[in-house]
Design a protein around this motif. Structure first.
Motif: not given
Length: 593
Positions: A462-486
């Motif tokens: 769980g820790l690696l998951e949240v760090l990987g998406l928020s830092i390596l992938y990019g939290g802002n990019r992940f938010i834009k991905d979610i906004e494409m759906m919702i």
């Protein structure tokens, strides 16, 4: 060529029972309805821990006061991770391994999740087998674990093992039904009849055949429900996800009408709530642990189930509903459980604290004993164990779905139209692997797997998951991905989720006090589940091209085919799948930053 391809696709879809005519994704299939998805998610999140662990923790840590840290941990750890995982799987329509195309260096996290789900599925179905055995045993009157022909003193001696020495009970004192001193009839039945428990793990003993047959039945039920994937399990959850609530409501109504029920409820969450307990760090740790494991985050099941959603499904709304339902169920179950335990304490003239228990002690010793004291005891016992079976099956469905989804995502051409065969093979192999858990030493194996495979491994994942998406992938990019759906949301809406994903949730997961390991076999299972994270990370870096820094940067960047599964959902942000334009790849990386 195009017509031939479409013809081939249409032909294959006709053979795929897991794909419906109205499905948006004609390769993987979708849920037949939003209702089936929600019931499956609720059934996955609401499990045995809601009934046999939360009520005990609430009683142990100050009653109603425990709801304060419990609610806070839901907000800062449980809900952010739940929302993250369900959105992650839905966005790319992939299971817990393939989702890490977003951050290839962390693909080992997905393998760890699948392995943990595999180990847990082995022993979890053993618990369902215990419940099936007790269900069959409940069709007797009187119940086989009830005390018979004991005088009041002897009954107390039989039940209250802690009081045995204080009452000067000698070892040769027994009730007429054969219960030894210091052991209740229900405990004796659990150890000597149901489990046929040996003295230690070193003494394996023979296979307990009645448990082996119950285990086989449990796997048949799971295999039948999942034979057509979500198309069949989605129909089964109409019963398995709702029936526990019916039973809990019936048990609550029956419980509150019993003498002594008020004392039980007050011990659980009433006037005896102790706010001073909030100063104890153990309370906060237990609240965080219960939320983390109760919501089933970091197991891979949330990603697997959500991967079959349609792209524009509102994952945010779903997460709120499921998390609140899960926590509300825990609180509600506590009233039903402790009202009857309060009656049992009244019968034995002992404080509720001496009859309250958690885990196996509650489900197969304390609660069955309490039910045996009620009028028409077989009826209440049957209802209780059917409830345990349905609670367990829902969670088991998702666990097997993780394995099957990962296999089909890894070999889509080979396994696409063979869902029934894959499910049957998985259930057969796991049944055979579970046979050591139904020997005389089986309960020791169950506890061992539970301790080492369902513990801090999940916290690391769980820790690696949240760090990987928020830092390596990019939290802002992940938010834009979610906004494409919702749809687009305001900056204020995302403020809380950014705070959790970037800071609060990682901190909460990092401060857990890990247990002291001392069993070599447990270490092996732990290492086997976690070793794939560094192995896959090194492999991804090795396979990349360029210098050391370029290799690391490439392994931390999304693959070229990452993004929404269907071309119609990729839009301008992701373009056509498989694009190799260096400028496109460069723009993807800078957008993430």
């Amino acid at each position: 060529t195009k017509k031939k391809k479409e013809s081939d696709n249409n032909g294959s879809n006709k053979q795929d029972s897991h794909v419906g005519q109205e499905d948006e994704n004609t390769d993987r299939g979708n849920w037949s309805s939003k209702r089936e998805y929600m019931l499956s998610m609720i059934g996955y999140a609401v499990g045995l821990g809601n009934v046999w662990r939360f009520p005990y923790l609430a009683y142990k840590h100050g009653g109603g006061a425990f709801l304060i840290p419990y609610t806070i941990m839901l907000a800062v750890a449980g809900l952010p991770l739940f929302f993250m995982e369900s959105s992650f799987g839905q966005f790319c329509s992939q299971g817990p391994i393939n989702v890490w195309k977003a951050v290839p260096i962390l693909q080992g996290v997905g393998i760890t999740m699948m392995l943990v789900s595999t180990f847990v599925a082995i022993y979890y179905n053993v618990i369902i087998a215990y419940s099936i055995y007790y269900l069959f045993a409940s069709f007797q009157y009187p119940l086989p674990w009830s005390a018979k022909d004991c005088n009041s003193t002897g009954l107390l001696d039989c039940f209250f093992s802690k009081e045995a020495h204080a009452l000067n009970v000698t070892e040769n004192q027994t009730c007429q039904n054969g219960s030894t001193a210091g052991q209740s009839p229900s405990e004796k039945y659990w150890d000597e009849v149901a489990l046929q428990r040996t003295s230690s793990m070193n003494e394996t003993g023979p296979v307990v055949w009645h448990l082996a047959l119950c285990l086989l039945l449990a796997w048949i039920l799971v295999g039948a429900a999942l034979f057509k994937g979500i198309k069949s399990s989605g129909k089964v959850v109409y019963f398995t996800a709702t029936f526990p609530y019916v039973v809990l409501f019936i048990l609550l109504i029956r419980g509150v009408t019993l003498e002594g029920a008020k004392d039980g409820i007050e011990f659980y969450i009433g006037s005896k709530s102790n706010l001073t307990k909030l100063a104890d760090s153990e309370v906060w740790k237990d609240a965080a642990t219960q939320i983390f494991f109760s919501l089933s985050v970091a197991w891979g099941g949330l990603m697997a189930l959500s991967s079959y959603n349609k792209f524009y499904n509102n994952s945010y709304q779903d997460s709120i509903i499921v998390c609140i339902t899960n926590c509300g169920t825990s609180v509600f179950a506590g009233f039903a459980i402790f009202s009857i335990l309060g009656h049992m304490a009244h019968v034995y003239q002992r404080p509720v604290s001496e009859v309250a228990d958690a885990g196996f002690g509650l489900a197969f010793i304390a609660y069955p004993d309490a039910l045996s004291k009620l009028p028409i005891s077989p009826l209440w016992s049957i209802l209780f164990f059917v409830m345990l079976i349905t609670l367990g099956l829902d969670s088991q469905f998702a666990g097997i779905e993780v394995i099957a989804t990962c296999l089909q995502d890894a070999y889509p051409k080979l396994l696409k139209s063979k869902r029934g065969i894959v499910t049957t093979a998985v259930c057969t192999v796991l049944f055979l692997l579970g046979l050591p858990c139904v020997t005389g030493a089986g309960i020791y194996w169950v506890n061992l797997i539970d301790t080492f495979c369902a513990g801090w491994i999940l916290l690391v994942a769980g820790l690696l998951e949240v760090l990987g998406l928020s830092i390596l992938y990019g939290g802002n990019r992940f938010i834009k991905d979610i906004e494409m759906m919702i749809g687009s949301k305001s900056a204020l809406f995302w403020l809380w989720w950014r705070a959790c994903w970037f800071l609060i949730t990682p901190v909460v997961l990092s401060v857990f006090v890990y247990p002291d390991w001392g069993i070599s076999l447990g270490w092996c299972m732990t290492a086997f589940c976690l070793i794939w994270i560094p192995i896959l990370a090194v492999w991804k870096v090795y396979k990349a091209s360029g210098g050391p820094w370029q290799r690391i940067k490439a392994a931390c960047s999304p693959t070229e085919d990452w993004g929404p599964y269907l071309e119609c959902h990729r839009g301008e942000r992701y373009g056509t799948r498989g694009a190799t334009d260096p400028n496109v790849i460069s723009n993807k990386f800078t957008t993430r930053l």
